[in-house]
Design a protein around this motif. Structure first.
Motif, PDB file in Angstrom:
ATOM      1  N   ASP A 105       3.797  13.210  -1.357  1.00  0.00           N
ATOM      2  CA  ASP A 105       2.732  12.211  -1.452  1.00  0.00           C
ATOM      3  C   ASP A 105       1.968  12.497  -2.750  1.00  0.00           C
ATOM      4  O   ASP A 105       1.092  13.362  -2.806  1.00  0.00           O
TER       5      ASP A 105
ATOM      6  N   VAL B 173       1.464  17.182  -0.352  1.00  0.00           N
ATOM      7  CA  VAL B 173       0.501  16.312  -1.029  1.00  0.00           C
ATOM      8  C   VAL B 173       0.025  16.967  -2.326  1.00  0.00           C
ATOM      9  O   VAL B 173      -0.378  18.136  -2.330  1.00  0.00           O
TER      10      VAL B 173
ATOM     11  N   SER C 281       0.124  10.341  -4.379  1.00  0.00           N
ATOM     12  CA  SER C 281      -0.893   9.300  -4.568  1.00  0.00           C
ATOM     13  C   SER C 281      -2.045   9.752  -5.452  1.00  0.00           C
ATOM     14  O   SER C 281      -2.565   8.991  -6.258  1.00  0.00           O
ATOM     15  N   GLU C 282      -2.457  11.009  -5.240  1.00  0.00           N
ATOM     16  CA  GLU C 282      -3.620  11.505  -5.988  1.00  0.00           C
ATOM     17  C   GLU C 282      -3.203  12.343  -7.182  1.00  0.00           C
ATOM     18  O   GLU C 282      -4.050  12.757  -7.975  1.00  0.00           O
TER      19      GLU C 282
ATOM     20  N   HIS D 233       0.874  -1.180   0.000  1.00  0.00           N
ATOM     21  CA  HIS D 233       0.000   0.000   0.000  1.00  0.00           C
ATOM     22  C   HIS D 233       0.908   1.225   0.000  1.00  0.00           C
ATOM     23  O   HIS D 233       2.056   1.138   0.433  1.00  0.00           O
ATOM     24  N   CYS D 234       0.340   2.354  -0.377  1.00  0.00           N
ATOM     25  CA  CYS D 234       1.122   3.589  -0.248  1.00  0.00           C
ATOM     26  C   CYS D 234       1.347   3.914   1.229  1.00  0.00           C
ATOM     27  O   CYS D 234       2.382   4.458   1.601  1.00  0.00           O
ATOM     28  N   THR D 235       0.371   3.581   2.069  1.00  0.00           N
ATOM     29  CA  THR D 235       0.541   3.835   3.514  1.00  0.00           C
ATOM     30  C   THR D 235       1.843   3.194   4.008  1.00  0.00           C
ATOM     31  O   THR D 235       2.585   3.801   4.794  1.00  0.00           O
TER      32      THR D 235
ATOM     33  N   GLN E 167      -4.807  -2.903  -4.654  1.00  0.00           N
ATOM     34  CA  GLN E 167      -3.994  -2.261  -3.623  1.00  0.00           C
ATOM     35  C   GLN E 167      -2.560  -2.210  -4.143  1.00  0.00           C
ATOM     36  O   GLN E 167      -2.171  -3.067  -4.931  1.00  0.00           O
ATOM     37  N   GLY E 168      -1.813  -1.247  -3.659  1.00  0.00           N
ATOM     38  CA  GLY E 168      -0.402  -1.197  -4.058  1.00  0.00           C
ATOM     39  C   GLY E 168       0.161   0.198  -3.849  1.00  0.00           C
ATOM     40  O   GLY E 168      -0.587   1.177  -3.796  1.00  0.00           O
TER      41      GLY E 168
ATOM     42  N   THR F 137      -6.001  16.328   3.798  1.00  0.00           N
ATOM     43  CA  THR F 137      -5.464  15.214   3.004  1.00  0.00           C
ATOM     44  C   THR F 137      -6.059  13.916   3.542  1.00  0.00           C
ATOM     45  O   THR F 137      -6.767  13.912   4.557  1.00  0.00           O
TER      46      THR F 137
ATOM     47  N   SER G 255       0.180   5.712  -4.789  1.00  0.00           N
ATOM     48  CA  SER G 255      -0.771   4.658  -4.402  1.00  0.00           C
ATOM     49  C   SER G 255      -1.418   4.090  -5.660  1.00  0.00           C
ATOM     50  O   SER G 255      -1.709   4.838  -6.607  1.00  0.00           O
TER      51      SER G 255
HETATM   52  C1  LIG Z   1      -3.108  11.432  -0.515  1.00  0.00           C
HETATM   53  C2  LIG Z   1      -3.061   9.971  -0.196  1.00  0.00           C
HETATM   54  N1  LIG Z   1      -2.010   9.499   0.500  1.00  0.00           N
HETATM   55  C3  LIG Z   1      -1.890   8.203   0.798  1.00  0.00           C
HETATM   56  C4  LIG Z   1      -2.849   7.297   0.443  1.00  0.00           C
HETATM   57  C5  LIG Z   1      -2.698   5.873   0.890  1.00  0.00           C
HETATM   58  O1  LIG Z   1      -2.721   4.981  -0.151  1.00  0.00           O
HETATM   59  P1  LIG Z   1      -2.966   3.423   0.091  1.00  0.00           P
HETATM   60  O2  LIG Z   1      -4.445   3.224   0.117  1.00  0.00           O
HETATM   61  O3  LIG Z   1      -2.315   2.791  -1.106  1.00  0.00           O
HETATM   62  O4  LIG Z   1      -2.311   3.039   1.355  1.00  0.00           O
HETATM   63  C6  LIG Z   1      -3.961   7.718  -0.283  1.00  0.00           C
HETATM   64  C7  LIG Z   1      -4.977   6.747  -0.680  1.00  0.00           C
HETATM   65  O5  LIG Z   1      -6.146   6.886  -0.668  1.00  0.00           O
HETATM   66  C8  LIG Z   1      -4.085   9.096  -0.601  1.00  0.00           C
HETATM   67  O6  LIG Z   1      -5.136   9.566  -1.280  1.00  0.00           O
END
Ligand SMILES: Cc1ncc(COP(=O)(O)O)c(C=O)c1O
Length: 382
Positions: A159, A133, A161-162, A61-63, A194-195, A87, A183
């Motif tokens: 970050d 972000v 991800s988005e 996951h990105c987390t 997921q990833g 965020t 993400s």
């Molecule tokens: C800004 C942001 N950071 C981090 C994440 C975490 O991603 P993940 O669901 O892959 O852990 C998300 C996912 O929704 C996100 O939108």
């Protein structure tokens, strides 16, 4: 079934073509034994070429990738990491996982992203890093942020991800951080269920993150050395070949997926342009937005996001509210000691009135007509 006699309109949904089905089927058939990491390696290489970082580490996951990024910083309990208050929770939670303090700052009313001045205002002798972000397909004023972070010797965690696919002055989101993160969860522009991915040009940081991502184990070189030996306590943040095959097919279609999001935004704009005082998705001059999610702010209608969601739910349209301010939620209460509504007024206002229009990759023009018809009705506008 909705009242049109068709399906419920979901808030999000992927685009799956024969390309995804073929690659995933192939991975299910042959992605084992000697090819147990084949699709992960292929994806990692193609992603590294796309984004231009030397070292890319896929995670489940990105987390997890953000957690690994925080671990590489070796933060102490008094250390502070600045994070935007607006965020997804995962941008900030890993700061707490590693025992440091998140400092939650307001965002810009035009971009909805963090600003250089908010960062500068919040710097103390304990500030070590900033999580920047690229929110909702948009990006902040990166030149100013880089400037203030370099001057103050702050580590930048981007970050993206988005923001994947967006560009600031021609440079892709995710190319600004000392470490950048992505993400691929099911709602994202390119997705694998997921990833995540951690990217950096710093080999030491990469090696450290990699070690931690697999129980602190380093593979023996040339078959010599100890197998299953943990040098340090780590985590199990690895990915699967099957997910990587899905992400690989999506990455190869990224331009098409961005074009779809831009098209969708344009279709919403066409139909909702007659709604007075309604601005869709924030945008700024220097950013080529992907419109990963088209958003709207209902401020001038004084309709709270939760109420609007219920109104649209009645017509089987899943319209998601914007995030709550992190500072408003219980896990962050110990890290705020002021009235955060006064402290971060933009974040609180966006959160009160912000909503995300359905952004699935499979919406037809009929669906968009239907969504916009009920959107306007709910606002009392014809
Ligand atoms: C800004 C942001 N950071 C981090 C994440 C975490 O991603 P993940 O669901 O892959 O852990 C998300 C996912 O929704 C996100 O939108």
């Amino acid at each position: 079934m909705n009242e049109k006699g068709s399906r419920r309109i979901p808030s999000a949904g992927p685009s799956i073509t024969q390309a995804e089905i073929d690659l995933v089927s192939q991975a299910i058939k042959d992605g084992w034994g000697p090819k147990m990491s084949y699709y992960i390696d292929e994806f990692t290489e193609e992603f590294s070429n796309y984004i231009g970082y030397k070292y890319c580490l896929p995670t489940s996951h990105c987390t997890d990738a953000i957690h690994l990024a925080m671990l590489t910083l070796n933060l102490n309990p008094e250390d502070e990491v600045i994070v935007p208050d607006m965020t997804w929770v995962a941008s900030a939670a890993p700061v707490i996982y590693v025992g440091a303090k998140p400092v939650l700052v307001d965002v810009d009313p035009d971009s909805w992203c963090i600003t250089a001045s908010q960062i500068e205002k919040s710097i103390t002798k304990n500030t070590k890093a900033v999580v920047v972000v690229d929110l909702l397909g948009n990006m902040p004023e990166w030149d100013e942020i880089l400037d203030v972070c370099r001057k103050n010797n702050l580590f930048i965690i981007e970050d993206a991800s988005e923001g994947i696919g967006a560009k600031y002055k021609g440079n892709l989101a995710g190319t600004f951080g000392d470490i950048s993160l992505f993400s691929f969860n099911a709602t994202k522009l390119i997705m694998s269920g997921q990833g995540g991915m951690l990217c950096t040009n710093n080999q030491d940081l990469y090696n450290s993150a990699k070690l931690m991502s697999h129980h602190g184990m380093d593979k023996p070189k040339d078959g010599k050395g100890k197998y299953y030996w943990s040098d340090v306590l780590g985590f199990n943040y690895g990915w699967t070949n099957i997910q990587a095959a899905l992400a690989l097919a999506q990455l190869r279609r990224i331009n098409e997926l961005i074009e779809y999001k831009k098209w969708l935004f344009g279709e919403y704009q066409k139909r909702l342009s007659t709604v007075p005082n309604l601005k869709l998705s924030p945008s700024t001059d220097n950013v080529d937005h992907t419109y990963w999610i088209t958003t709207a702010l209902l401020k001038d209608y004084r309709i709270k996001k939760e109420d609007f969601k219920v109104m649209l739910d009645e017509h089987t349209i899943d319209m998601r509210p914007l995030f709550y301010p992190l500072s408003a939620m219980p896990p962050f209460k110990n890290y705020v000691n002021k009235n955060m509504r006064d402290e971060n007024p933009i974040t609180y206002e966006l959160s009160d009135y912000g909503i995300c229009l359905p952004n699935g990759n499979n919406l037809s023009e009929d669906d968009i007509d239907y969504i916009c018809y009920h959107f306007k009705n709910a606002l009392g506008v014809s």
